[in-house]
Design a protein around this motif. Sequence first.
Motif, PDB file in Angstrom:
ATOM      1  N   ARG A   1      -2.901  -4.696  10.310  1.00  0.00           N
ATOM      2  CA  ARG A   1      -3.484  -5.954   8.893  1.00  0.00           C
ATOM      3  C   ARG A   1      -1.703  -5.430   8.170  1.00  0.00           C
ATOM      4  NH1 ARG A   1      -7.816  -8.240   6.788  1.00  0.00           N
ATOM      5  NH2 ARG A   1      -5.078  -9.562   5.705  1.00  0.00           N
ATOM      6  N   PHE A   2      -1.891  -4.478   8.881  1.00  0.00           N
ATOM      7  CA  PHE A   2      -0.193  -3.349   7.777  1.00  0.00           C
ATOM      8  C   PHE A   2       0.465  -3.342   8.586  1.00  0.00           C
ATOM      9  CE2 PHE A   2      -3.839  -2.158   5.637  1.00  0.00           C
ATOM     10  CZ  PHE A   2      -3.676  -1.824   3.768  1.00  0.00           C
ATOM     11  N   GLN A   3       1.696  -3.338   7.809  1.00  0.00           N
ATOM     12  CA  GLN A   3       3.610  -2.981   9.023  1.00  0.00           C
ATOM     13  C   GLN A   3       3.480  -2.071   8.255  1.00  0.00           C
ATOM     14  OE1 GLN A   3       5.784  -6.062   9.295  1.00  0.00           O
ATOM     15  NE2 GLN A   3       7.861  -5.199   9.191  1.00  0.00           N
ATOM     16  N   LEU A   4       4.373  -0.961   8.512  1.00  0.00           N
ATOM     17  CA  LEU A   4       4.962   0.288   8.220  1.00  0.00           C
ATOM     18  C   LEU A   4       6.310   0.192   7.078  1.00  0.00           C
ATOM     19  CD1 LEU A   4       3.988   3.375  10.202  1.00  0.00           C
ATOM     20  CD2 LEU A   4       2.932   3.220   7.924  1.00  0.00           C
ATOM     21  N   ILE A   5       6.853  -0.094   6.280  1.00  0.00           N
ATOM     22  CA  ILE A   5       8.291  -0.037   5.589  1.00  0.00           C
ATOM     23  C   ILE A   5       8.671   0.856   5.675  1.00  0.00           C
ATOM     24  CG2 ILE A   5       9.209  -1.237   3.886  1.00  0.00           C
ATOM     25  CD1 ILE A   5       7.234  -2.302   3.060  1.00  0.00           C
ATOM     26  N   GLU A   6       8.777   2.334   4.629  1.00  0.00           N
ATOM     27  CA  GLU A   6       9.112   3.369   4.995  1.00  0.00           C
ATOM     28  C   GLU A   6       8.369   4.601   5.008  1.00  0.00           C
ATOM     29  OE1 GLU A   6      13.109   2.157   2.845  1.00  0.00           O
ATOM     30  OE2 GLU A   6      11.409   1.954   1.453  1.00  0.00           O
ATOM     31  N   HIS A   7       9.016   6.057   5.493  1.00  0.00           N
ATOM     32  CA  HIS A   7       7.230   6.990   4.835  1.00  0.00           C
ATOM     33  C   HIS A   7       8.378   7.803   4.933  1.00  0.00           C
ATOM     34  CE1 HIS A   7       7.979   7.893   9.429  1.00  0.00           C
ATOM     35  NE2 HIS A   7       8.136   6.297   9.628  1.00  0.00           N
ATOM     36  N   THR A   8       7.880   9.191   4.529  1.00  0.00           N
ATOM     37  CA  THR A   8       8.913  10.299   4.751  1.00  0.00           C
ATOM     38  C   THR A   8       8.153  11.482   4.485  1.00  0.00           C
ATOM     39  OG1 THR A   8      10.753  11.578   3.816  1.00  0.00           O
ATOM     40  CG2 THR A   8       9.163  10.408   2.531  1.00  0.00           C
ATOM     41  N   ASN A   9       8.426  12.702   5.373  1.00  0.00           N
ATOM     42  CA  ASN A   9       8.266  14.051   4.859  1.00  0.00           C
ATOM     43  C   ASN A   9       7.950  14.484   4.032  1.00  0.00           C
ATOM     44  OD1 ASN A   9      10.757  14.803   5.754  1.00  0.00           O
ATOM     45  ND2 ASN A   9       8.881  15.521   7.845  1.00  0.00           N
TER      46      ASN A   9
ATOM     47  N   TYR B   1       5.190  10.658   1.651  1.00  0.00           N
ATOM     48  CA  TYR B   1       5.330   9.146   1.395  1.00  0.00           C
ATOM     49  C   TYR B   1       4.997   8.187   2.057  1.00  0.00           C
ATOM     50  CZ  TYR B   1       6.664   4.918  -1.891  1.00  0.00           C
ATOM     51  OH  TYR B   1       6.937   4.270  -2.625  1.00  0.00           O
ATOM     52  N   ILE B   2       4.075   7.005   1.571  1.00  0.00           N
ATOM     53  CA  ILE B   2       4.257   6.273   2.906  1.00  0.00           C
ATOM     54  C   ILE B   2       4.313   4.607   2.094  1.00  0.00           C
ATOM     55  CG2 ILE B   2       2.457   4.772   4.951  1.00  0.00           C
ATOM     56  CD1 ILE B   2       1.766   7.874   5.497  1.00  0.00           C
ATOM     57  N   LYS B   3       4.626   3.932   2.837  1.00  0.00           N
ATOM     58  CA  LYS B   3       4.628   2.436   2.250  1.00  0.00           C
ATOM     59  C   LYS B   3       4.320   1.515   2.946  1.00  0.00           C
ATOM     60  CE  LYS B   3       8.636   0.728   0.523  1.00  0.00           C
ATOM     61  NZ  LYS B   3      10.003   0.361  -0.701  1.00  0.00           N
ATOM     62  N   ALA B   4       3.392   0.982   3.413  1.00  0.00           N
ATOM     63  CA  ALA B   4       3.199  -0.478   3.711  1.00  0.00           C
ATOM     64  C   ALA B   4       3.371  -1.950   2.944  1.00  0.00           C
ATOM     65  CB  ALA B   4       2.154  -0.030   4.760  1.00  0.00           C
TER      66      ALA B   4
ATOM     67  N   PHE C   1       1.438  -1.071  -0.355  1.00  0.00           N
ATOM     68  CA  PHE C   1      -0.239  -0.039   0.096  1.00  0.00           C
ATOM     69  C   PHE C   1       1.136   1.224  -0.161  1.00  0.00           C
ATOM     70  CE2 PHE C   1      -1.680   3.562   2.129  1.00  0.00           C
ATOM     71  CZ  PHE C   1      -3.256   3.893   1.564  1.00  0.00           C
ATOM     72  N   TYR C   2       0.233   1.760  -1.124  1.00  0.00           N
ATOM     73  CA  TYR C   2       0.696   3.381  -0.815  1.00  0.00           C
ATOM     74  C   TYR C   2      -0.050   5.026  -0.714  1.00  0.00           C
ATOM     75  CZ  TYR C   2       4.732   0.339  -3.136  1.00  0.00           C
ATOM     76  OH  TYR C   2       5.748  -1.047  -3.425  1.00  0.00           O
ATOM     77  N   LEU C   3       1.113   5.696   0.071  1.00  0.00           N
ATOM     78  CA  LEU C   3       0.244   6.813   0.211  1.00  0.00           C
ATOM     79  C   LEU C   3       1.287   7.939  -0.426  1.00  0.00           C
ATOM     80  CD1 LEU C   3      -2.225   9.101   1.108  1.00  0.00           C
ATOM     81  CD2 LEU C   3      -1.060   8.935   2.880  1.00  0.00           C
ATOM     82  N   LYS C   4       0.972   9.047  -1.059  1.00  0.00           N
ATOM     83  CA  LYS C   4       1.755  10.088  -1.676  1.00  0.00           C
ATOM     84  C   LYS C   4       0.764  11.682  -1.257  1.00  0.00           C
ATOM     85  CE  LYS C   4       4.530  11.078  -4.766  1.00  0.00           C
ATOM     86  NZ  LYS C   4       4.670  11.725  -6.426  1.00  0.00           N
ATOM     87  N   THR C   5       1.184  12.691  -0.036  1.00  0.00           N
ATOM     88  CA  THR C   5       0.104  13.217  -0.112  1.00  0.00           C
ATOM     89  C   THR C   5       1.038  14.572  -0.126  1.00  0.00           C
ATOM     90  OG1 THR C   5      -1.538  14.480   1.145  1.00  0.00           O
ATOM     91  CG2 THR C   5      -0.169  12.879   2.399  1.00  0.00           C
TER      92      THR C   5
END
Length: 219
Positions: A174-182, A213-216, A152-156
Amino acid sequence: MTRRKLEHYKFSAVAANVIEAGKPLYTQIKGQWNQLYFENDNPVIVELACGKGEYTVGLGKQFPEKNFVGMDIKGDRIARGSLIATEYGLNNVAFLRAGIQYADEFFEENELSEIWLIHPDPQVRDRDENKRLTNPTFLARYAKYLKPGGMFYLKTDNTFLYEYSLEKLSESNRFQLIEHTNDLYESPLHDEHYGVKTHYESIFVSKGYTIKYIKATVL
């Protein structure tokens, strides 16, 4: 309705790469994207609230070995993505005209490999939390559609939505965060946007906004 919008709706009505109400696949496609539309066994990836389909088309061009579906309720928007995908001959790109709240009607459990959410409406008012596309209800649906290990990817550009999404993903079982950045474009994750920017993202960046950006992954 403007003449341009009317032309877009007419285009969608006959476009082979647009699945919408009134077309046979609209009621048949659930669990059958590989068999009935793409006619291959490649991974199926969905961009929710895809707008004009800029990310759907952009990723489809870069990854011909994967299948991409852009989902949005606005027929005049997806018509633009449909036209571009047609002009590029992208047989691995399709568009689904439907509201995200009805996604259960189109995606089966464990059918998808990735879900992308690109600059959705942050719905910052407390009373609108049920509309936020990363609230617990929506996240539970995404986890159901994704295969184990699916992404699952989010960009905002919106700090509120970024922090809210991090919180809800962290709380989810149900999810595990892998990487994220502001600040995606100034981080080691820079290349993960694959050079694809939406029209509005380019405007946000030009005004000095940072892209979050978030990647899970699904457990």
